[in-house]
Design an enzyme around this catalytic site. Structure first.
Site, PDB file in Angstrom:
ATOM      1  N   ASP A  74      41.991  46.843  23.689  1.00  0.00           N
ATOM      2  CA  ASP A  74      41.783  47.112  25.100  1.00  0.00           C
ATOM      3  C   ASP A  74      42.176  48.557  25.412  1.00  0.00           C
ATOM      4  O   ASP A  74      43.180  49.056  24.917  1.00  0.00           O
ATOM      5  CB  ASP A  74      42.628  46.139  25.936  1.00  0.00           C
ATOM      6  CG  ASP A  74      42.426  46.319  27.414  1.00  0.00           C
ATOM      7  OD1 ASP A  74      43.173  47.116  28.002  1.00  0.00           O
ATOM      8  OD2 ASP A  74      41.526  45.690  27.980  1.00  0.00           O
ATOM      9  N   ASP A  97      31.597  47.713  32.967  1.00  0.00           N
ATOM     10  CA  ASP A  97      31.410  46.473  33.719  1.00  0.00           C
ATOM     11  C   ASP A  97      32.098  46.616  35.082  1.00  0.00           C
ATOM     12  O   ASP A  97      33.307  46.876  35.139  1.00  0.00           O
ATOM     13  CB  ASP A  97      32.009  45.300  32.942  1.00  0.00           C
ATOM     14  CG  ASP A  97      31.613  43.941  33.510  1.00  0.00           C
ATOM     15  OD1 ASP A  97      31.384  43.846  34.731  1.00  0.00           O
ATOM     16  OD2 ASP A  97      31.534  42.976  32.732  1.00  0.00           O
TER      17      ASP A  97
END
Length: 301
Positions: A74, A97
Site C-alpha cells: 500500500d 480510484d
C-alpha cells in the site's frame, strides 16, 4: 529481480534522492516511458497486486531498464517505511480510484493523512500530479490539501500525449473531460497524528509450558489484542504433535498474513512464525505471538 524492492528485507530507508514515484502504475507503460526518456533519473513504482508488478518487471527485463524500482505494498506504508523525508521530487497518480462512497473515504489516495505523508517525503518545490476524469475527486483533494498547509494547487486541462492508456483513448473518443491537479510543496505540513508501525530486529520464539494443545476452537475467531491491533485465525492444521495456524494481523491498518507454528519439544511447545512466511518484523507480530501463547496456556478458547 534487480528492479524489485522487498520492503520486508531491504535496509530502510532507501538511499534514493530526487526520484519520481508513480502510485498505481498498472501495466507499467507510463513509468517505463518516463524512465526511457529520462535515463539519468530514478523512478519508483508502487502497486498492491503482483499482476502489475510482474508486468513491469518483465518489461524492465526485456528492455534492460535499470532506473526503475518497484514494490508491492500500500502506498501509505511504502512512503512511510521506505522513503527518507525530503527525498522525493515528484509523485504521479494516473486515474486513481476515486472511491466515491462516503464510507470508502479512508481508501482515497489523496486523504489528508496520505497527503501529509507525501508532503513529508517531498523535497521543497516537489510536486504531486493527479490525473483524473472525476472532478469530485479533484474537489475533494483540494479540500484535503488545504488541511495540510503544505501545498500550492493548480487545476488544468492537460494535453494528452503518449503513452495513452486504453481508458484515455475511450474517454477522449467520447469527449470526456480529463483534469490534472498539480500540488506543489511550499512548506512542511501541519503536525498530524498518523498511523505508524514499529519494526523490530528479531521475532522471538515463545515457550508454552503445556503437554497438550487444542487449536480447533481458535478457527475463524477474531481477537482484539489492544487498540488498533487485531488478529483473525482462519485455519489450523496438525501433524503428529505439531500445529500450524493461519493468521491475519491488522496493525494500525497494516495487514500481514502468515503461518504460526507450534512445535512439540519434550513436555513443552515452541510457538514461532513459520520459516515459510515472510513478514515485516514488527512490534505487532511480537505482541500477537505473545498473545496467542497466553491464550493457549490459559485455555481462554
Amino acid at each position: 529481480m534487480f528492479n524489485y524492492i522487498d520492503y520486508r528485507k531491504v535496509e530502510k530507508p532507501l538511499s534514493l534522492k530526487n526520484f519520481t514515484v508513480e502510485i498505481g502504475f498498472g501495466g507499467g507503460d507510463y513509468i517505463v516511458s518516463l524512465a526511457k526518456e529520462r535515463k539519468d533519473e530514478v523512478f519508483f513504482g508502487i502497486e498492491k497486486s503482483w499482476i502489475p508488478v510482474n508486468k513491469l518487471l518483465n518489461k524492465c527485463k526485456k528492455e534492460d531498464i535499470k532506473n526503475i524500482y518497484c514494490t508491492k505494498i500500500d502506498a501509505y506504508w511504502a512512503f512511510q517505511l521506505l522513503f527518507e523525508d525530503c527525498s522525493v521530487k515528484e509523485i504521479i497518480m494516473n486515474y486513481p480510484d476515486p472511491w466515491p462512497k462516503k464510507s470508502h473515504e479512508d481508501k482515497r489516495l489523496t486523504s489528508t493523512e496520505n497527503l501529509h505523508i507525501y508532503a513529508k517525503k517531498l523535497i521543497h518545490g516537489g510536486t504531486i500530479r493527479v490525473r483524473t476524469d472525476d472532478y469530485l475527486l479533484v474537489d475533494y483533494t483540494l479540500r484535503e490539501c488545504e488541511k495540510t498547509g503544505a501545498f500550492d494547487s493548480e487545476v488544468i486541462k492537460p494535453v494528452i500525449k503518449e503513452p495513452i492508456t486504453k481508458y484515455e483513448k475511450k474517454w477522449l473518443s467520447i469527449g470526456k473531460s480529463i483534469w490534472d491537479l498539480i500540488l506543489t510543496k511550499n512548506k512542511d505540513p501541519f503536525p498530524l497524528k498518523i498511523r505508524q508501525i514499529k519494526e523490530v530486529r528479531e521475532l522471538y520464539p515463545i515457550r508454552i509450558s503445556l503437554e497438550n494443545i487444542n487449536t480447533e476452537s481458535l478457527i475463524n475467531r477474531e481477537f482484539k489484542i489492544e487498540n488498533n491491533l487485531y488478529i483473525k485465525i482462519f485455519s489450523a492444521w496438525r501433524k503428529n504433535e505439531d500445529f500450524a495456524i493461519e493468521v491475519l494481523l491488522s496493525e494500525n491498518g497494516f495487514l500481514q498474513s502468515f503461518l504460526v507454528t507450534i512445535k512439540k519439544r519434550d513436555s513443552y511447545y515452541i510457538i514461532n512464525i513459520s520459516k515459510f512466511s515472510e513478514v515485516l518484523k514488527t512490534e505487532g507480530i511480537k505482541k500477537a505471538l505473545l498473545f496467542l501463547s497466553k491464550v493457549l496456556e490459559e485455555k481462554k478458547i
